[in-house]
Design an enzyme around this catalytic site. Sequence first.
Site, PDB file in Angstrom:
ATOM      1  N   TYR A 171       0.840  -1.210   0.000  1.00  0.00           N
ATOM      2  CA  TYR A 171       0.000   0.000   0.000  1.00  0.00           C
ATOM      3  C   TYR A 171       0.877   1.264   0.000  1.00  0.00           C
ATOM      4  O   TYR A 171       2.109   1.185  -0.030  1.00  0.00           O
ATOM      5  CB  TYR A 171      -0.945  -0.035   1.208  1.00  0.00           C
ATOM      6  CG  TYR A 171      -2.013  -1.108   1.106  1.00  0.00           C
ATOM      7  CD1 TYR A 171      -2.916  -1.119   0.035  1.00  0.00           C
ATOM      8  CD2 TYR A 171      -2.122  -2.119   2.051  1.00  0.00           C
ATOM      9  CE1 TYR A 171      -3.897  -2.104  -0.070  1.00  0.00           C
ATOM     10  CE2 TYR A 171      -3.104  -3.106   1.950  1.00  0.00           C
ATOM     11  CZ  TYR A 171      -3.987  -3.093   0.888  1.00  0.00           C
ATOM     12  OH  TYR A 171      -4.956  -4.067   0.771  1.00  0.00           O
ATOM     13  N   HIS A 257       0.494  -7.336  -2.228  1.00  0.00           N
ATOM     14  CA  HIS A 257      -0.642  -8.016  -2.855  1.00  0.00           C
ATOM     15  C   HIS A 257      -0.323  -8.501  -4.266  1.00  0.00           C
ATOM     16  O   HIS A 257      -0.899  -9.467  -4.740  1.00  0.00           O
ATOM     17  CB  HIS A 257      -1.870  -7.103  -2.893  1.00  0.00           C
ATOM     18  CG  HIS A 257      -2.529  -6.984  -1.543  1.00  0.00           C
ATOM     19  ND1 HIS A 257      -2.794  -8.074  -0.766  1.00  0.00           N
ATOM     20  CD2 HIS A 257      -2.952  -5.913  -0.842  1.00  0.00           C
ATOM     21  CE1 HIS A 257      -3.359  -7.684   0.366  1.00  0.00           C
ATOM     22  NE2 HIS A 257      -3.458  -6.370   0.341  1.00  0.00           N
TER      23      HIS A 257
END
Length: 693
Positions: A171, A257
């Site tokens: 992130y 991710h």
Amino acid sequence: MTPHPLYPHLLSPLDLGHTTLKNRVLMGSMHTGLEDGRRHFPRMAAFYAERARGGVGLIVTGGFAPNIEGWAKPFAGTLATSAAARRHRLVTDAVHAEGGKIALQILHTGRYGYHPLCVAPSRIKSPISPFTPRELSARGIERQISAFVRCAALAREAGYDGVEVMGSEGYLINQFLVSHTNQRDDAWGGSPANRMRLALEIVERVRAAVGADFILIYRLSMLDLIPGGSSWDEVVTLAKAVAAAGATMINTGIGWHEARIPTIATSVPRGAFAWVTQKMRKELRAAGLTIPLITSNRINMPEVAEAILAEGCADMVSMARPLLADPEFVNKAAQHRRDEINTCIACNQACLDHAFVSKIASCLVNPRAGHETELVWRPLDPARHTRKRIAVVGAGPAGLAAATTLAERGHEVHLFEAAAQVGGQFNMARRVPGKEEFAETLRYYTRRIGVTGVQLHLSKRVDVATLVAGRFDEVVLATGVLPRDPKIPGSDLPNVLSYIDVLLHARPVGPRVAIVGAGGIGFDVAEFLVTAPGASPTMNLHEWLAEWGVADPATARGGVVAARPAPPARQVTLLQRKVGKLGKGLGKTTGWIHRASLQMKQVRMIGGVNYQRITAQGLWITTRISSGAQQSEPRLIECDTVVLCSGQEPLRVLHEPLRAAGLRTHLIGGAFEAGELDAKRAIDQGTRLAATL
Ligand code: FAD
Ligand code: NAP
Ligand code: SF4
């Protein structure tokens, strides 16, 4: 306080200076979907209150964005105003009323934001989002920092005990840390010191805003698992600086991710990444820093957590999905009821897979998760209810869920199972390498049968006459499925087996195999056949790390090297009639792992197939030529064994005769509908029916 005899480390308090946590269990942040929309707040309050009542030391909420740019998707949960903070009171009050503590996670997704307003250090699109982020200006960066600080201050106003600053998983903050995503040449990019400036400014300024008596967790990406990720030196330098900047604890983040290495799926060995936190803890302790470290990923039973803490890997363990599966996890461990824990099997089917399609997260083994206000059952009230005598036929997941819930409510329940053990198809699933966890669900139900007083009749295939003679008030048919016969000429030859022959009856399989059908079972059978007996990498951490190319981050940036899979035990060809990629219907967050795993084992995958016939030499097929209807010349897939995995049909032969005999009969699980059946639906349906009878 006397240490707990079984879990002395796990159940010991953790002194954070201004406050003490009652044990070492942190409920890790998990996006449930309840964060996105104010109408869900009563549900969210009930969800977390149930976990607080279950004894967890500290809860961390799903991520809340500090501003619009930080949204995970349009209109994702955001904490940016006092009005929003007031709504959170419902949640914090409910948790505190149960004696729990709760921190809010501040999540700025940066270029992972699934919306056109997303921002990032540089204008570089991520491989998992269609949106290209806007590059932040220096003023834009200041605005993001201020948003983090405002969000933390509002969390305090809302009654939270702390915040977690999400700095991992790829992130925004993580994107600033590595040159792969940060190609700036101003004060926020270039040197390692510049790249970590955002993380440190946020921690320092949040601490200044919230004061000393507020928990501040920083989630640090200790292993990026992407090429060009942070070096170990950079990660350690950041950890030390984060501690100095005012963090109360450091949590472990593993893998971005976009990483192509599984980090939480069921095939990942238990506690597979605790060594990374341990490595960090040694570095920090050597530097005289005593900040508590939290470790995470695939910790799902109390003894696993205890061993990790006892070995000095960390000071606290984070478990997220295991507390979806069983909100009473901690209390059960403390009360010596470990066998009653409903274990998270790491399937992702009802939690992460739901989050990816914007559905409220729940749990395959616990359908109440996320539905605490609606899926409620209470014991029978003798003044108002009659205790019924109920037969449940079939002890697969559907029958087990129904029988135990009915008995828990107080009914007299007889559970009939034709096989010598409970579990139905889970007895095949648990034999698949990488799905060993499925055995835990059977252990849980076996215990729950005893606890709730279900009368279990094993090796008892019941018929209509028995059920009629039994004078049952209700009959629940959970008889499951039969394998579909694909009616390929030659399928009665001795070289043809069903998935049941292979997985349950251990019938011999030759070195070259063709598998008809590439659904979940076809993929599982392929995994079973390419793995040598007893060699599941999930059961051996070193082999698993080598198989996926995970390395010591001190020797390889980001902890990734070339994968070194073990050679396949057999030569396998997997086939389907549909044109296109095989495994398309597998789980959203796990399908890629199954495909990658079989590719590593050189499994040949063929789509667009028309099955012609089976002979002693193998399977004759034609394939569709390009996108048209034209078929190729017949060709032989030479093999020693053909395994049929061509779907399932419902088994409900008892249904009509029972109804005709006037018995109140209910169909659940595969007996109700075999198409797209999975254990999530089977358990949910069994539980919901049982709550109403
Ligand atoms: P079943 O599990 O089929 O159970 C039915 C039971 O009824 C059987 O035990 C049978 O013996 C018994 N029975 C039948 N007739 C009678 C009778 N007359 N008297 C007494 N007993 C009777 N699902 C997932 O969600 N995730 C997965 O990862 C997954 N992996 C799988 C892997 C494999 C290899 C297989 C085979 C299945 C997998 N599944 C998975 C599917 C899942 O197991 C099924 O959806 C689930 O078991 C269906 O539950 P059920 O209770 O309806 O039926
Ligand atoms: P499935 O997913 O429906 O797959 C059946 C396969 O058989 C498909 O590849 C289908 O593809 C093929 N097929 C269907 N009819 C056929 C016919 N007449 N002749 C030849 N091929 C045929 O079912 P499954 O693999 O049996 O799995 C059963 C259930 O268990 C599934 O619903 C699944 O959700 C669940 N499960 C889940 C997992 C998991 O990891 N989540 C794992 C295992 C099982 P074509 O029609 O294209 O040939
Ligand atoms: Fe665990 Fe599966 Fe439940 Fe998710 S759905 S919490 S992975 S058991």
